[in-house]
Design a protein around this motif. Sequence first.
Motif, short mmCIF file in Angstrom:
data_model
loop_
_atom_site.label_atom_id
_atom_site.label_comp_id
_atom_site.label_asym_id
_atom_site.label_seq_id
_atom_site.Cartn_x
_atom_site.Cartn_y
_atom_site.Cartn_z
N GLU A 1 0.85 -1.19 0.00
CA GLU A 1 0.00 0.00 0.00
C GLU A 1 0.89 1.24 0.00
O GLU A 1 1.83 1.33 0.78
N TYR B 1 0.17 6.79 2.92
CA TYR B 1 -1.06 7.21 3.58
C TYR B 1 -2.27 6.33 3.27
O TYR B 1 -3.38 6.65 3.67
N THR B 2 -2.06 5.22 2.59
CA THR B 2 -3.17 4.29 2.35
C THR B 2 -2.94 2.95 3.03
O THR B 2 -3.62 1.97 2.73
N THR C 1 -3.80 0.98 5.27
CA THR C 1 -4.80 0.58 6.27
C THR C 1 -4.67 -0.89 6.67
O THR C 1 -4.75 -1.23 7.85
N THR D 1 -2.98 6.17 9.73
CA THR D 1 -2.12 4.99 9.66
C THR D 1 -0.82 5.17 10.46
O THR D 1 0.13 4.42 10.25
N ASP E 1 5.10 1.40 4.24
CA ASP E 1 4.53 1.82 2.96
C ASP E 1 5.31 1.22 1.80
O ASP E 1 6.51 0.95 1.89
N LYS F 1 -5.18 12.71 1.47
CA LYS F 1 -6.00 12.50 0.28
C LYS F 1 -5.15 12.56 -0.98
O LYS F 1 -5.25 11.69 -1.84
N GLY G 1 -2.80 9.55 -1.21
CA GLY G 1 -3.57 8.34 -1.40
C GLY G 1 -4.08 8.17 -2.82
O GLY G 1 -4.25 7.06 -3.31
N GLN G 2 -4.30 9.30 -3.50
CA GLN G 2 -4.74 9.24 -4.90
C GLN G 2 -3.57 9.10 -5.85
O GLN G 2 -3.77 9.03 -7.07
#
Length: 475
Positions: free
Chosen positions: A30, A33-34, A36, A62, A82, A469, A472-473
């Motif tokens: 991941e 920041y994603t 999870t 996270t 990450d 955000k 994450g994108q």
Amino acid sequence: MRNDEQVWRAVDARREDYAAFSDRVWDMPEIAYTETRSVAEHLAMMEKEGFRIERDLAGIPTAVMGEYGEGGPVIAILGEYDALPNLSQEAGLAEHKEVVPNGPGHGCGHNLLGAASLLAAAAVKDWLRENNLPGRVRYYGCPAEEGGAAKGFMARDGVFKDVDIAISWHPASFSGVNEAVSLANTRIDFTFHGRSAHAAAAPELGRSALDAVELMNVGVNYMREHMPDHARIHYAMLDGGGIAPNVVQSRAKVRYLIRARDLPELNTLVGRVRKIADGAALMTETRVETAVVSAVSNLLGNAPLERAMHDNFLRLGPPQFDEADQAYAAQIQATLSEEDIRAAHRRHGLKVEKGKTLCDLIVPLENRGEGGVGSTDVGDVSWAVPTVQARGATCAIGTPFHSWQLTAQGKSPAAHKGMVHVAKVMAGTAVDALRDPALIARAKAEFEERTGGRPYESPLPPDLAPPIKAMGQGV
């Protein structure tokens, strides 16, 4: 039984569980920041170990911390988990084969990084309990090292303010204390706004934002000749203005990553890049908006902690790799260039030994590397609290980081052995600090000398929130 042997036995008792844990994180790559699912694995392991847990550090979903112990000094051990985009790769191969086309992958070994750091913290927890001593060990689960500067946001938020010393590590080709050299950096988005028009019927009515981006890139390329040799500038086009060539592009966006030896030098370069952007906007009659995405400080070394860590490396000796490990490493090396292998040796100040596939030594503490230098958000921790980092041998010598070859080795037996080996080094260093207040005092004295007694100042704008955000994108 010696203190280091006691805590090393606690590491060995968990080696299979933590190798499997690292593999699970490898299986769920991941990006910044994603993380999870990855952090959920870390939380489950911390709960199993009996740590007191804090979540959402610095407002980052996270980012987590687990603590054990009471009173005494606070020892922080930092982990990451990450992955990187576009580095999907099947494990255990010596050829490029994606698991998911264009998917993410652990091309920097952070699945190992987080697992070894939590393993070290768990072993120190056992040592504190068995010896009934005051002191606290903390595992900090830190997301988004790859471009997200999460530790910088955490340091700015005071997450490490009561920590006495911090310990971390990173996978590498060789084992030894990490030379405390890195580049400060910042990421800035430049968005140009122009005016759309029909590119054939009325081009004179348009003002091209894409032209502005291209002129900015030309200007920065000319600047490269006139900046310090060690500084670096990179860019990525985030928005080229659309796919229609017959429309004058009214909006275009480029991200610049600017690196320098320290923050004052970085600020100078950033000012020059901003002037070039303003000039490009002036030439094209467009308007430019800028937004800082992230920023990190350069690393600050700490000689007392580095010597203590090196002593642990010497007591432990190098990782013990077997013939099967050597054979797979040779297959990986066959996919590399001779320059890759030479660069890995130069990075650690070592002479090239032809035919050597895996590390069989401890890099001398006095060695100084040559070649390019990267960046890390551990730098911000090192300006907030005395910090030391290890390098742990987990891959074939010469493996480039951020490559499919590194991803491929992330679940190998050699990677697991290197992970356990460096966990012992970090745990032993932590125990040395807990049982010797003078070591912590020397580390703090040098820290005060190097910082001039000034409190940590974050390179991040005070109103900048973690780019959860945006990162994450994948932009």
